[in-house]
Motif scaffolding. Structure first.
Motif, PDB file in Angstrom:
ATOM      1  N   TRP A 133    -112.853 -14.808  59.258  1.00 53.14           N
ATOM      2  CA  TRP A 133    -111.831 -15.547  58.517  1.00 53.14           C
ATOM      3  C   TRP A 133    -112.470 -16.142  57.271  1.00 53.14           C
ATOM      4  CZ3 TRP A 133    -110.942 -21.330  59.062  1.00 53.14           C
ATOM      5  CH2 TRP A 133    -110.028 -21.760  58.097  1.00 53.14           C
TER       6      TRP A 133
ATOM      7  N   THR B 265    -100.657 -24.666  53.470  1.00 56.44           N
ATOM      8  CA  THR B 265    -100.148 -23.351  53.860  1.00 56.44           C
ATOM      9  C   THR B 265    -100.536 -23.066  55.316  1.00 56.44           C
ATOM     10  OG1 THR B 265    -102.125 -22.293  52.943  1.00 56.44           O
ATOM     11  CG2 THR B 265    -100.203 -22.418  51.515  1.00 56.44           C
ATOM     12  N   GLY B 266     -99.893 -23.778  56.215  1.00 57.43           N
ATOM     13  CA  GLY B 266    -100.071 -23.476  57.633  1.00 57.43           C
ATOM     14  C   GLY B 266    -100.980 -24.437  58.356  1.00 57.43           C
ATOM     15  N   TYR B 267    -101.267 -24.109  59.611  1.00 60.64           N
ATOM     16  CA  TYR B 267    -102.027 -25.014  60.476  1.00 60.64           C
ATOM     17  C   TYR B 267    -103.431 -25.243  59.940  1.00 60.64           C
ATOM     18  CZ  TYR B 267     -98.308 -23.721  63.754  1.00 60.64           C
ATOM     19  OH  TYR B 267     -97.102 -23.487  64.348  1.00 60.64           O
ATOM     20  N   ASP B 268    -103.972 -26.408  60.270  1.00 58.86           N
ATOM     21  CA  ASP B 268    -105.265 -26.848  59.766  1.00 58.86           C
ATOM     22  C   ASP B 268    -106.398 -26.239  60.610  1.00 58.86           C
ATOM     23  OD1 ASP B 268    -107.360 -28.145  58.641  1.00 58.86           O
ATOM     24  OD2 ASP B 268    -106.808 -30.137  59.365  1.00 58.86           O
ATOM     25  N   LEU B 269    -106.639 -24.958  60.388  1.00 61.81           N
ATOM     26  CA  LEU B 269    -107.705 -24.273  61.135  1.00 61.81           C
ATOM     27  C   LEU B 269    -109.064 -24.898  60.842  1.00 61.81           C
ATOM     28  CD1 LEU B 269    -106.565 -20.605  60.464  1.00 61.81           C
ATOM     29  CD2 LEU B 269    -106.214 -21.940  62.554  1.00 61.81           C
ATOM     30  N   ARG B 270    -109.267 -25.280  59.581  1.00 68.08           N
ATOM     31  CA  ARG B 270    -110.569 -25.838  59.185  1.00 68.08           C
ATOM     32  C   ARG B 270    -110.976 -26.992  60.107  1.00 68.08           C
ATOM     33  NH1 ARG B 270    -109.777 -28.891  53.951  1.00 68.08           N
ATOM     34  NH2 ARG B 270    -108.953 -30.391  55.431  1.00 68.08           N
ATOM     35  N   ASP B 271    -110.086 -27.946  60.262  1.00 71.61           N
ATOM     36  CA  ASP B 271    -110.467 -29.123  61.037  1.00 71.61           C
ATOM     37  C   ASP B 271    -110.534 -28.843  62.531  1.00 71.61           C
ATOM     38  OD1 ASP B 271    -110.998 -30.987  58.990  1.00 71.61           O
ATOM     39  OD2 ASP B 271    -108.865 -31.116  58.582  1.00 71.61           O
ATOM     40  N   LEU B 272    -109.872 -27.788  62.965  1.00 72.94           N
ATOM     41  CA  LEU B 272    -110.006 -27.403  64.369  1.00 72.94           C
ATOM     42  C   LEU B 272    -111.412 -26.858  64.643  1.00 72.94           C
ATOM     43  CD1 LEU B 272    -108.675 -27.067  67.121  1.00 72.94           C
ATOM     44  CD2 LEU B 272    -107.810 -24.848  66.359  1.00 72.94           C
ATOM     45  N   TYR B 273    -111.949 -26.053  63.732  1.00 74.81           N
ATOM     46  CA  TYR B 273    -113.309 -25.540  63.916  1.00 74.81           C
ATOM     47  C   TYR B 273    -114.363 -26.624  63.708  1.00 74.81           C
ATOM     48  CZ  TYR B 273    -111.575 -20.789  64.276  1.00 74.81           C
ATOM     49  OH  TYR B 273    -110.938 -19.665  64.708  1.00 74.81           O
TER      50      TYR B 273
ATOM     51  N   SER C  10    -115.946 -28.463  66.747  1.00 77.38           N
ATOM     52  CA  SER C  10    -115.681 -27.706  67.979  1.00 77.38           C
ATOM     53  C   SER C  10    -116.972 -27.224  68.635  1.00 77.38           C
ATOM     54  CB  SER C  10    -114.729 -26.540  67.700  1.00 77.38           C
ATOM     55  OG  SER C  10    -115.357 -25.561  66.893  1.00 77.38           O
TER      56      SER C  10
ATOM     57  N   LEU D 175    -115.391 -22.363  69.745  1.00 75.99           N
ATOM     58  CA  LEU D 175    -114.194 -21.626  69.326  1.00 75.99           C
ATOM     59  C   LEU D 175    -114.508 -20.491  68.359  1.00 75.99           C
ATOM     60  CD1 LEU D 175    -111.700 -24.600  68.669  1.00 75.99           C
ATOM     61  CD2 LEU D 175    -111.926 -23.215  70.747  1.00 75.99           C
TER      62      LEU D 175
ATOM     63  N   ILE E 155     -94.515 -25.269  53.959  1.00 73.95           N
ATOM     64  CA  ILE E 155     -93.965 -23.911  54.085  1.00 73.95           C
ATOM     65  C   ILE E 155     -92.494 -23.947  54.481  1.00 73.95           C
ATOM     66  CG2 ILE E 155     -94.178 -21.723  55.322  1.00 73.95           C
ATOM     67  CD1 ILE E 155     -96.553 -22.307  53.462  1.00 73.95           C
TER      68      ILE E 155
ATOM     69  N   VAL F  88    -106.502 -12.788  59.139  1.00 71.64           N
ATOM     70  CA  VAL F  88    -107.180 -13.386  60.308  1.00 71.64           C
ATOM     71  C   VAL F  88    -106.658 -14.803  60.534  1.00 71.64           C
ATOM     72  CG1 VAL F  88    -109.387 -14.094  61.283  1.00 71.64           C
ATOM     73  CG2 VAL F  88    -109.233 -11.942  60.028  1.00 71.64           C
TER      74      VAL F  88
ATOM     75  N   MET G 281    -103.318 -18.608  63.646  1.00 75.71           N
ATOM     76  CA  MET G 281    -102.191 -19.553  63.721  1.00 75.71           C
ATOM     77  C   MET G 281    -101.183 -19.111  64.774  1.00 75.71           C
ATOM     78  SD  MET G 281    -101.427 -20.450  59.756  1.00 75.71           S
ATOM     79  CE  MET G 281    -102.774 -20.906  58.667  1.00 75.71           C
TER      80      MET G 281
ATOM     81  N   LEU H  44     -92.437 -22.366  59.095  1.00 75.74           N
ATOM     82  CA  LEU H  44     -93.873 -22.234  58.909  1.00 75.74           C
ATOM     83  C   LEU H  44     -94.344 -20.809  59.199  1.00 75.74           C
ATOM     84  CD1 LEU H  44     -96.530 -24.979  59.517  1.00 75.74           C
ATOM     85  CD2 LEU H  44     -97.059 -22.613  60.022  1.00 75.74           C
TER      86      LEU H  44
END
Lengths: 487, 487
Positions: free
Chosen positions: A182, A193-201, A204, A208, B445, B460, B465, B483
């Motif tokens: 990614w 633009t969408g879910y906060d993947l950055r802060d989830l990783y 972690s 993950l 969104i 990805v 998401m 979204l």
């Protein structure tokens, strides 16, 4: 498919080159397999050292196909055993050290993109060479990596102004457990633009996916940094001083640390050459260290900025003396003197190491609850472990205390730990939980605090975390046994 | 189980009381079912208005059992159609307006805990009444809610210094799609105990759960706020000025907005009473608005702090004039004058509304790429839509521009949109994507930009998401169709 370790190693040797796939049978891997505090002694199937994100992705695809677990590792300076393999000889230890390129520095955008294996100090220096500041700063900065800092959401001494590692990261590049890449880098300060993947990783802890690069925030270098020390008779007084300092100094306030008398007595005992700046030479109940960072025009002399900051310090501290909030104060009159005041704070962990093992807690509380918490807790510990010494210091501005109990004089430290650690942890963490606090403010969970997470985390939150883990790593191949307790 | 709408409504009436379950057949619900920009006209099965988090959880359990979708709604001021139901008559519209209690304010910890339905202005005022600042500030602050601000990760005019809504939130209370209640409130600035659920829910636009309360960060109120306006011949010059302002003012720099001449001409046309502060009365190619917030001791007169800030402004702007970075400058000499400079910026959206519909873009780019981007893009748009006017303004300090294309004089705006919107969106968003930017910086969104997310997001990231959505809302009952694009 049953794992075939030999076939996997052959494949990894072809992918990375044989020099970057090391087995414990052939090479002493203890620099990578024993954690910093030497509480965990792992034995991997092999240590692998990919060169770039594509090789990381290839390793992950190979391990996923072989159903072999992977433990990602940065500088191996973590304090909770999150970055060394277990002793089974079946896990791949994936060290990110060769991903050590600084990919880009954008001065107008105040961003720097670094690979995960870059040493924190290398990033600080690259920023400084461009006249900018990367503010993350912590004791292990000479050997910890940016990837590890982000995987554990590191804190340190500049959080009050600049935030944790999480707040310093704008984008990530991540390899998933399935070996997808990614590309989420980029220096955007706004992106909905969408879910906060950055802060989830971030934070972690390698459970993950694998962080391979990050875009980090830079800041203008302050024109001057100045430091003062103030003597407080109580933590209530220190909290009152914090409130006044926040109002009077605004965002120029970049550090607000406290140290109890026992911590500084220990420093004075082991490092007698360090200063004793207060009149009379004795330590007050609580010593506060305040740091200001003053902005200035690029062409302004640093002395002018320092003089402004010093004047603000003097006004703040004179007012606090008048009100009785503090009993004494010292304002550093030079950079050298500032450094010697910081040295007192920085030598506490070193003095503790000299004094031997202790029972450590890395706790956070709402600032308003800290005085009552510390007072009640000190009483309870004195009853539970008579003669023990509470070394209490930390980042009061962030509500984060390092709260360590040292064996009574003459008592063997390892046997003190053996006898009291579980009881003291329960006592302190029960009190933290009752006060709405955290039993792991900045060190994370790793292997060490898995059990505490299972016992103390809100059960709905824990169930949500398990659903996320299951969604992103359904085969449980990423750093298993770390962070989440067994389900 | 087949949905039985009548049985669900009966159950909800028993849970909430019949006054809080309103059907479109019985009551005019258009205040809740038409979005702010009037692009979406929904029809719910019913509007339900629970009183507290327990009632929200009960509604969710009932809807999950009946397999009925739920659309959470705050102040209904969103710009992307994320908070109104579809027209099917089958969705429950869950308005959070009755969850409007301020639960706690902790001055020493600088935190405030508010329920999701609290109006942003109510939170700002509660902070101000305690002598503190809640810095989130945006045009809809008189009617938008904290829950909506967090669900959409709102931005606004203070992001440069204080961050987006995400950075202003320390803890959340959330009801899951299954009707569980996660109590993640608390005012901790450091807490590394597991995955970052908070930031996953923030910005998730009601598609993963329902935010019912939040613990928010407060700040000391600045002793003074002062404003200046500077005239730049190009965006390059504005970026250079930004760099010098960041260094010279440090964290005192709390606003850095740009406005092109077309935007201010439009303001001057529709609001002729507003000032024309530059010599000669004409607007430069780019006008920069700079705001400073100056700290001060609680007992210091505001005038002293304002004088310090004004002196810094004068030094900064004199240096920039000398270098030719700016051509003219005005420093506000009073609070009233500061407000009148801000009024120019704030009247741009109002002037646009007077001028009729336009093609709007809410984009973010690395600051360093903005000048070349805007120049190339303006040329491309002039070719694609001859005679159209580009109204470009926004938060240059955050790399966020509002970039709106207005129909040529004499051309009917709705037919201009019908003819050109898709083409112009593609042209602008292609260029944004090529420059590593975001096609939705702060608006989110919702329903409006689902398709763009599907086309433009890293595949990805999009797959990740979808896995998260599936893990937390496996029945796809939370704000479906918003979204995430259809899979």
């Amino acid at each position: 498919m049953a794992p075939d370790p030999q076939a996997l190693l052959d494949l990894l040797r072809r992918q990375l080159g044989p020099a970057h796939v090391l087995r414990p049978q052939d090479t002493d891997l203890s620099a990578w397999t024993v954690d910093w505090r030497k509480r965990y002694h792992g034995r991997p199937l092999a240590l692998v050292r990919p060169a770039d994100a594509q090789e990381v992705a290839a390793v992950m695809r190979a391990c996923a196909a072989a159903r072999v677990a992977v433990v990602p590792q940065g500088g191996n300076t973590g304090l909770v055993g999150g970055g060394v393999p277990d002793a089974s000889g079946q896990q791949i230890l994936l060290n990110l050290g060769r991903l050590n390129r600084l990919r880009a520095l954008d001065a107008d955008n105040l961003t720097l993109t670094a690979e995960a294996g870059c040493i924190l100090q290398q990033v600080q220096q690259a920023a400084a060479a461009a006249g900018l500041l990367f503010p993350l700063s912590l004791a292990a900065e000479g050997s910890c990596t940016i990837g590890g800092n982000l995987a554990s959401n590191a804190g340190g001494t500049a959080v009050l102004r600049y935030g944790n590692a999480r707040e310093l990261c704008l984008g990530l590049e991540v390899v998933t457990p399935q070996g997808e890449l990614w590309s989420g880098l980029g220096g955007l300060r706004k992106d909905n633009t969408g879910y906060d993947l950055r802060d989830l990783y971030i934070g972690s802890e390698g459970t993950l996916g694998i962080l391979t690069a990050a875009t980090l925030k830079l800041f203008p270098t302050p024109a001057a940094q100045t430091t003062a020390l103030a003597a407080c008779a109580s933590l209530e007084a220190a909290v009152a001083l914090l409130g006044r300092a926040r109002a009077a100094l605004g965002a120029a306030l970049t550090g607000f640390e406290v140290m109890n008398a026992a911590a500084l007595d220990l420093v004075a005992h082991h490092f007698p050459a360090l200063p004793r700046p207060f009149a009379g030479g004795a330590w007050p109940a609580w010593t506060v260290l305040i740091e200001q960072s003053e902005a200035g025009a690029p062409d302004e002399p640093g002395e002018a900025a320092a003089a402004r900051a010093t004047a603000r310090f003097e006004a703040l501290l004179a007012g606090a003396l008048e009100r009785g909030t503090i009993g004494d104060a010292v304002v550093a009159s030079s950079l050298a003197q500032s450094r010697s005041l910081w040295a007192l704070r920085e030598h506490i962990p070193l003095a503790q190491a000299e004094a031997g093992l202790n029972i450590k807690h890395d706790i956070a509380l709402p600032v308003s609850r800290i005085p009552a918490f510390v007072e009640a807790n000190a009483r309870a510990l004195a009853t539970a472990c008579p003669g023990s010494t509470l070394i209490c210091f930390g980042h009061l501005g962030d509500g984060n205390l390092h709260h360590n109990l040292q064996a009574p004089a003459g008592v063997d430290a390892p046997s003190f730990l053996l006898r009291h650690e579980a009881q003291v942890n329960a006592l302190v963490h029960d009190a933290v939980q009752a006060a709405g606090g955290s039993f792991s403010a900045e060190h994370g969970i790793g292997a060490l605090k898995c059990g505490e997470l299972g016992r103390r985390k809100d059960p709905v939150a824990l169930a949500l975390m398990r659903r996320l883990k299951q969604a992103l790593d359904p085969l449980n191949l990423m750093n298993p046994g770390r962070l989440l307790p067994p389900g």
